[in-house]
Design a protein around this motif. Sequence first.
Motif, PDB file in Angstrom:
ATOM      1  N   VAL A  17       1.038  -1.305   0.079  1.00 59.92           N
ATOM      2  CA  VAL A  17      -0.479  -0.179  -0.406  1.00 59.92           C
ATOM      3  C   VAL A  17       1.291   1.495  -0.212  1.00 59.92           C
ATOM      4  O   VAL A  17       1.765   1.423   0.957  1.00 59.92           O
ATOM      5  N   PHE A  18       0.563   2.621  -0.762  1.00 60.12           N
ATOM      6  CA  PHE A  18       1.154   3.436  -0.213  1.00 60.12           C
ATOM      7  C   PHE A  18       0.524   4.539  -0.531  1.00 60.12           C
ATOM      8  O   PHE A  18      -0.755   4.861  -1.532  1.00 60.12           O
ATOM      9  N   PRO A  19       0.580   5.267   0.294  1.00 59.56           N
ATOM     10  CA  PRO A  19       0.144   6.870   0.606  1.00 59.56           C
ATOM     11  C   PRO A  19      -0.285   7.415  -0.207  1.00 59.56           C
ATOM     12  O   PRO A  19       0.257   7.369  -1.125  1.00 59.56           O
ATOM     13  N   GLU A  20      -0.940   8.904  -0.221  1.00 58.90           N
ATOM     14  CA  GLU A  20      -1.686   9.443  -0.958  1.00 58.90           C
ATOM     15  C   GLU A  20      -0.310  10.542  -0.817  1.00 58.90           C
ATOM     16  O   GLU A  20      -0.033  11.399  -1.943  1.00 58.90           O
ATOM     17  N   ASP A  21       0.316  10.695   0.659  1.00 57.39           N
ATOM     18  CA  ASP A  21       1.453  11.840   0.239  1.00 57.39           C
ATOM     19  C   ASP A  21       2.862  11.334  -1.135  1.00 57.39           C
ATOM     20  O   ASP A  21       4.173  11.763  -1.152  1.00 57.39           O
ATOM     21  N   SER A  22       2.992  10.036  -0.654  1.00 61.76           N
ATOM     22  CA  SER A  22       3.991   9.332  -1.742  1.00 61.76           C
ATOM     23  C   SER A  22       3.987   9.895  -3.508  1.00 61.76           C
ATOM     24  O   SER A  22       2.371  10.587  -3.459  1.00 61.76           O
ATOM     25  N   GLU A  23       5.196   9.665  -3.876  1.00 57.36           N
ATOM     26  CA  GLU A  23       4.546  10.222  -5.740  1.00 57.36           C
ATOM     27  C   GLU A  23       4.123   9.118  -6.549  1.00 57.36           C
ATOM     28  O   GLU A  23       4.396   8.001  -6.229  1.00 57.36           O
ATOM     29  N   THR A  24       3.664   9.394  -7.773  1.00 59.65           N
ATOM     30  CA  THR A  24       3.055   8.726  -8.557  1.00 59.65           C
ATOM     31  C   THR A  24       4.302   8.155  -8.835  1.00 59.65           C
ATOM     32  O   THR A  24       4.123   6.622  -9.570  1.00 59.65           O
ATOM     33  N   SER A  25       5.076   8.225  -9.664  1.00 61.57           N
ATOM     34  CA  SER A  25       5.735   7.913  -9.724  1.00 61.57           C
ATOM     35  C   SER A  25       6.757   6.986  -9.582  1.00 61.57           C
ATOM     36  O   SER A  25       7.599   5.839  -9.657  1.00 61.57           O
ATOM     37  N   GLN A  26       6.923   6.832  -7.453  1.00 65.88           N
ATOM     38  CA  GLN A  26       7.297   6.017  -7.505  1.00 65.88           C
ATOM     39  C   GLN A  26       6.297   3.987  -7.012  1.00 65.88           C
ATOM     40  O   GLN A  26       6.815   3.659  -6.826  1.00 65.88           O
TER      41      GLN A  26
END
Length: 464
Positions: free
Chosen positions: A418-427
């Motif tokens: 799971v990736f949170p909202e503050d992580s970048e889309t490219s990541q």
Amino acid sequence: MDETSDEPPTSAVLLDNCHFSQVIFNNVDKFYVPGGDITCYYTLTQNIVPRGKDWVGIFRVGWKTTREYYTFMWAPLPSDACSDTAVKQQIQFKAYYLPKDDEYYQFCYVDQDGVVRGASVPFQFRAETEDDILVVTTQGEVEEIELQNKNLHKENEELKASCASLKKQNIDLQKELNKMQELQNSLESLRSNTEKLELELNSLKKENKQLKELDDCREAELHQLKEQIQNVTSDKERLETRLKTAMDHMDQLQSQVLNYEKEMENLSLMDRDKTEQLESLKEENRQLRAIGTQQKEENKELECCVEYLKGSKAELAFSVPPQQNQDLMKELEEQKRLFQILQAKKNEANEENQKQREYELLRHLAQAEEVSSFSVASQAQAPIPSPEVGGLLFGNPYYGEITWHSVSIRKCPMCDEVFPEDSETSQYEAHVQSHLLECPLCNEAFEKSNKQVFDDHIFCHRLE
């Protein structure tokens, strides 16, 4: 008869085939004294080429072939063998090897082929007497001498005719010799050409052998290539079967994608409904916050009333009569009891409101996670972020305000990270791309766990 053990070269050539004019004998005496050495003088004309096996022999007059020599000596080679002029030579015969009778003899020059090249006038081996100086002969002897002279003259004429014939034969033989020389040169040339041709033949044989070996190697390579072609053909048929299976599977996947898209539309509609419900909850939350603020103000007023009552109680204790004071105390106790009842009801309402909001928030979060997982799994190449689901929790209006902001959930379809909202889309995209294998020809992506399907896809491109 010879002073050496070597036999001279002779032949059975008759007188008609000899060349008496090529060697001329000089200063030949009519008589040579027996028991003494004699010297033979002769001249080599330009018509003869002296060779190492030429010899000079003493022959009895009347000989027919060169084998009838009495004795011989090897003819020395002149110092200038290549001269074009006549060369004078001499040779000495030892007395031991000379004839002992008084017959007529003559010198003959014989070449190494056994052919006579010159002959001298006849001579005898006997002592010279006074009779030889002053000869008194009878008529019969004169007639005999005249007969001998006639015979000698006739012999001389024959010798001249023979000499002319020999000259002619010499010219013919010279021509034949030149032809033989040319034939010899041609023969040598032919031998040289033959040797060259033999060398070329050997070289061609070696090349032929190498070509045969190379041909055998080529046949072996051809056989290997045929086997490889058969293997490739079988692989191609197998891959075509797998490709057909993959195409069928792709059709099934496309039909599943269409079904997923329809379900996504349905989920989008459900999401819009949930969003409307969320807006209504927000409105309700605002109303509850307004009620909480109002209750705070009422609390403050009640506290002020309590303080005021406490002060009034103290004042009344000094100024009010005991009966009236008891009434006031009863009223105060009643107000206090009412305040505690209101305070308990308010606390119960707050707790019930808190539980209801928490329950609603958890329900919305579970639905949002369900929608996000389904959406990402249906599109592995281009993952679509799940729709935003927000939930609001309101704290105790009497102790402060707690606001929960909306949360966007992005979940990896391969490993469920799971990736949170503050992580970048490219990541997020790079993480998903690390699970994929991309075709360099058509940019189609495959999961790393399905590497065999990816290899079959690349091989299909090569077959095209």
